[in-house]
Design an enzyme around this catalytic site. Structure first.
Site, PDB file in Angstrom:
ATOM      1  CG  ASP A  87      -7.416  -4.866   7.609  1.00 53.75           C
ATOM      2  OD1 ASP A  87      -6.774  -6.132   7.482  1.00 53.75           O
ATOM      3  OD2 ASP A  87      -6.993  -4.066   7.339  1.00 53.75           O
ATOM      4  CE  LYS A 108      -2.502  -2.000   3.096  1.00 50.85           C
ATOM      5  NZ  LYS A 108      -3.664  -2.100   4.966  1.00 50.85           N
TER       6      LYS A 108
HETATM    7 MG    MG Z   1      -7.814  -0.662   7.826  1.00 54.63          MG
END
Ligand code: MG
Ligand code: ADP
Length: 556
Positions: A292, A257
């Protein structure tokens, strides 16, 4: 140097929240009145302003004037001598001759017909099996989470969660009251991650996190109570690929990311956080390190026993699901009392059979991880805006989409963000003035109505492709689970818990995703599949996992 950055981080840490600045209509109109392209002295000599003048004369489009300091990039002589007005305001069909073939090819290359979606779903299931068979067996790492027991609802006490995503960093505390009282109270804080930390050192990033956590912990009070003699326990949600070594330790495989931080890959991220907490003098303990997706699954399962899969669609993307231990050949002796465990697929690395364009390939080549995270680069929030920008730039340069000049700002990578696409796609005005304002404010682009419509078509193409491919990925996971236990997925209610800013805030994306799932599964099977948004699920989920892995005695 570190101390200086550090002070800066503290200041940044105080400011919470983000957001897109879509100018009001009044602002847009007042800019329109100011008229011309400020760096040009002769209106008639500047194609950009000439074009603008024509729009004003027709009083139809509320395009704003370029800001002071913007300028025209002159094109080649050949182009300057060509007729200037290739687009007509208010004519919805008037597309510059050069734009049409680019748009047609782009839409063709992005197409996701049903057979392609089926192929993607099948390939996802096949890659999952290969990744479960042996480490390195496929693009999908299929990481064991060491989360073998899911929340029961009996969890009690005060727990913290810390969530490091791609854009934001969140801290949360929750007071759990068991089956009767459930979640008695929660509080959270959110800070956007300063850009420079994404390219800094491991210490700088973890110091930033530990400092945010310390400040948050200082404000504890009210309904939150820690029994005497106990340390505060944390569920640490870390949304990057980690090779989990136990429930409370894991080695960072690589940053994704857009992060490129030195000194963390190959290290235990919990140790990194513990060291930073020590430097802060903060006496807390990480009881659970969770991805997550795993946090989201645990959080959603707390309320609903039918949750079997969790998917994140935010800055990046990932998915996890509940797997049977006997379906994991690479287990090597790990035993789970429940016979099941959560597997983190790391599906962002999937790459099989995706409909990619030259714009995707160019963006990938220019990225800090070329050749990696291809699914993520095709469907997640970090990249959708950038793909659209690349398409618009080509249309501007080769098809005069925005008139005779190529707006300079449009050449800046990542200047157009996914929330901008979403804001543009919600514009229902006749003259698409929100689209016009965003193009102008974000990319320095002046546009007429037909150009705005083309921009929306490009956005929709990319969002449709992303949403539909994400839907195919979900079907792939469900299919794999169903193949191993016929009827246990499609024969009863099965919930897919969704989280992430992209899914939450982009209604078109959500609709394309859900429609694709229905299209692939057909009416009969799809009526048992519930795709549900679980807001803040991963934070609560991580704290629940901290509770169930507490080092203190508990009976839940
Ligand atoms: Mg997140
Ligand atoms: P993270 O991925 O950092 O954990 P989120 O789940 O909140 O954080 O997702 C943030 C991402 O969601 C942003 O990077 C952006 O791509 C996307 N996003 C946020 N707001 C919107 C919006 N209004 N429309 C579309 N996408 C959005």
């Amino acid at each position: 140097m570190i101390a200086r950055n550090w002070r800066r981080h503290l200041v940044l840490a105080c400011s919470i929240k983000v957001n897109i600045n879509v100018p009001s209509q009044a602002e847009t109109l007042s800019k329109t009145k100011t008229g011309k392209h400020r760096t040009c002295t002769d209106l008639l000599d500047c194609a950009y302003c000439h074009h603008h003048q024509q729009e004003e004369a027709m009083s139809t489009v509320t395009a704003a004037s370029p800001a002071a300091g913007s300028f025209c990039i002159p094109r080649s002589r050949r182009r300057i001598n060509m007729p200037r007005f290739t687009m007509t305001v208010r004519s919805s069909n008037a597309v510059s001759v050069g734009v049409a073939p680019i748009l047609t090819k782009f839409k063709h290359d992005c197409a996701t017909p049903l057979p392609l979606l089926r192929h993607v779903a099948d390939a996802m299931a096949t890659d999952m099996r290969a990744g479960l068979a042996v480490d390195g067996g496929s693009d999908l790492k299929m990481i064991l989470s060491y989360v073998d027991t899911l929340p029961t609802g009996n969890e009690r006490g005060l727990f913290y969660a810390l969530d490091l995503g791609g854009t934001n960093f969140r801290v949360l505390r929750v007071q759990l009251g068991g089956k009767e009282e459930r979640v008695i109270a929660t509080e959270f804080d959110q800070v956007s991650i300063p850009q420079e930390l994404m390219f800094g050192t491991s210490e700088e990033l973890f110091d930033f996190i530990a400092s945010g956590l310390a400040k948050f912990a200082e404000k504890e009070g009210g309904k939150f109570h820690l029994p005497p003699g106990r340390k505060r326990e944390i569920g640490f949600t870390f949304s990057f690929p980690v090779r989990q070594t136990s429930i409370d330790s894991g080695i960072l495989i690589k940053w994704t990311k857009g992060f490129a931080i030195s000194g963390t890959a190959g290290r235990d991220v919990v140790a990194c956080l513990n060291e930073a907490m020590d430097r802060q003098g903060l006496d807390m303990r990480v009881s659970a390190l969770v991805n997550d997706t795993v946090g989201t699954l645990a959080g959603a399962r707390y309320w609903d026993d039918d949750v079997m899969v969790a998917v994140i669609l935010g800055t990046g993307t990932n998915a996890c699901y509940v797997e049977r231990m006997d379906a994991i050949p690479k287990l090597q002796g790990h035993v789970s009392p429940s016979g099941r465990t959560i597997v983190n697929t790391e599906w962002g690395a999937f790459s099989n059979g995706l409909p990619l364009t030259v714009f995707d390939r160019d963006m990938d080549a220019a990225s800090i991880n070329p050749g990696e995270q291809i699914f993520e680069k095709t469907i997640s929030g970090m990249y959708l805006g950038e793909i659209v920008r690349r398409v618009l730039l080509k249309m501007a340069a080769e098809g005069s989409l925005f008139g005779e000049s190529v707006p300079e700002k449009l050449s800046t990578p990542f200047v157009l963000r996914t929330p901008d696409l979403s804001a543009m796609q919600q514009d229902t005005s006749d003259d698409l003035n929100v689209v016009g304002s965003i193009l102008y404010n974000i990319a320095g682009v002046e546009s007429n109505l037909s150009a705005r419509k083309i921009v929306l078509e490009v956005c929709d193409t990319i969002v449709m492709r992303g949403g539909r491919l994400a839907g195919a990925g979900i079907v792939g996971i469900l299919q794999k689970m169903e193949e191993d236990s016929t009827g246990l997925i499609f024969g009863k209610r099965t919930v897919v818990a969704m989280d992430g800013g992209l899914y939450e805030h982009y209604p078109q994306y959500k609709r394309y995703l859900k429609d694709a799932v229905k299209e692939i599964l057909g009416l009969e099977k799809s009526k048992n599949v519930v795709i549900e948004h679980t807001k803040d699920g991963s934070g609560i989920g991580a704290s629940l996992l901290a509770a169930s892995n507490s080092k203190y005695e508990h009976d839940f």
